[in-house]
Design an enzyme around this catalytic site. Structure first.
Site: not given
Lengths: 309, 309
Positions: A103, A179, A247
């Site tokens: 990601t 995402k 994150k």
């Protein structure tokens, strides 16, 4: 689901908590693997099953697998694995396909894909996953894929070894964008649940009753149904670490900023989860944000702003 | 579902967009109604069907129905109907049951219930609903009820005429507390959806694809599944008015403040929806908050704070 793909030679780089079970599932499906990991010992189990351990990402590419999968932590990691001195681009043959399950930043992803295509005739697909280590182990990940659609269709049977919901999201970067959007939806729903539970507790309203009633209506969400009961039970065990969500939210925030799009809820979520992390909850599950509300007796803008400085 | 209750004499006060169809459903189930509304003409259809129109809440009580249902707008309305000069407490017989379907302050609700019990031997149940005018018309509302449980069980067959999910939430005020919690969960999920869609649009990610992918995972919610497609289509038609959500959020905020519980997401939601209302979107559906993000190119804390002053 397609018919099982014929055995292929594949590369896998990044054998952490996600990458290791994913690579294992590809081997179990009959494929031959050349692997690399920064800490080589994490490849031991795969090597015992017949995988070849390479000395560098470049060496993985030199072994000429058809597809190389990546699963590492952040954008600079991916950049180094692609373009570093020992990066895979250095020794890759034209026609290589790279599938990045990390990601990372969607805009950087687009730059990487362009550069790989232009300078190395490598096709790069961004394919971040959700579903956690359990999903990786069981091959039930959700995988959202950006990049060339015909190449996506080519690797789809391999992705279906790794995940249950494999979706083509659009051109390069759109998997990562998807995402980032998902983590925004997650954060909003979770903060709503946390504040609803905080209010319920203060009012003396039974949490389970509230969860049941709200779940059946317009306030229902995956977060409420799955994390609401954990919050009520004081169960902070990680499904997904607060530090991982931080994150991902930083990626969403960077992306939004790169597109000049201020997002207030995202800002709030970043601040609250940063404070939770500073409070020692980084390696707890995202639902542990509720602990912070309890500790401080709620949260205001002012408090969350001072927490940032 | 219980067997149909025997016909009873009931009161109904507040014949607005919700109250009128609810009263109609009670008549359709065979009950005899005495009704009152501030604007008497709104009782016409019910009177044509045989309802008796009273001159005041006190006169409804004087007609000695077993149960009086209320459905009005806010806390002072309920207070006036209960305790005003022409309020129902003035002429009620001991043993009366009052069921309040209004969405009002939970703490005030507890005070009303106590006062009715102590001074008038009236049992007060708070029973806010969700499901909108469509739910009211179809008898498919969700009803969350606070107050004496044996009295709840007594009126349950009547509530099941009005709603599909009828839940006992706990002692007095817990129905209202549950509704406030629901609107917190709604707001968090909705803001997450709105920011996810704003980011998707900026990135060139197809909204429908994003909604599909995110709905299947941890970011899934009623708000995403139901309002996401409306936002994508630019459909701002109200399921639930922004101004009604603002009223409910104000109740949640007052309640939280009464319990000394600052809630940052709630603060943010109040500010954003206030700005949307000032922007003329108060009578649009809650999903029209997305219009504000588009108009302003996103939102920051700073902007939302200046909007408050």
């Amino acid at each position: 689901m397609s018919t099982p793909p014929p055995p292929r030679h594949l590369g896998f780089i990044g054998l952490g908590i996600m990458g290791q079970p994913m690579a294992t599932n590809l081997m179990s499906a009959g494929h031959r693997l050349t692997v690399w990991n920064r800490t080589p010992s994490k490849a031991n189990a795969l090597v015992e099953r017949g995988a070849t351990l390479a000395d560098s990402p470049a060496d993985v590419a030199a072994a000429q697998p058809e597809v190389i999968f990546l699963n590492v932590t952040n954008t600079p990691d991916v950049e180094a694995i692609l373009f570093g001195d020992q990066g895979l681009a250095a020794k890759a043959s034209p026609g290589l396909i790279v599938v990045d399950h990390s990601t990372i930043n969607p805009v950087e992803t687009q730059r990487f894909a362009q550069r790989l295509q232009d300078d190395h005739q490598i096709t790069f697909l961004d394919a971040p996953v959700s579903g956690g280590d359990i999903g990786a182990q069981n091959g039930t990940l959700s995988i959202m894929v950006g990049g060339d659609e015909s190449v996506f269709n080519q690797v789809r049977p391999l992705l279906e070894v790794l995940g249950k919901n494999v979706t083509y999201a659009g051109p390069s970067g759109m998997g990562q964008a998807c995402k980032a959007c998902s983590q925004l939806a997650v954060s909003g729903a979770l903060l709503g649940v946390v504040e609803a539970l905080a209010l319920a507790k203060k009012m003396g309203l039974d949490s389970s009753t509230m969860i049941d009633v709200v779940s059946s209506g317009a306030g229902g969400s995956w977060q409420l149904a799955n994390l609401g009961p954990k919050i009520t039970a004081g169960d902070h065990a990680p499904g997904f670490f607060i530090d991982y969500l931080r994150k991902d939210l930083a990626i969403a925030a960077d992306t939004a900023q790169q597109r000049d799009l201020p997002l207030a809820l995202l800002e709030l979520a970043e601040r609250l989860f940063a404070e939770a992390s500073q409070d020692g909850a980084g390696q707890l599950g995202t639902q542990a944000i509720a602990r912070l509300y309890e500790k401080h007796g709620g949260f205001t803008f002012a408090k969350s702003q001072s927490a940032k400085s």
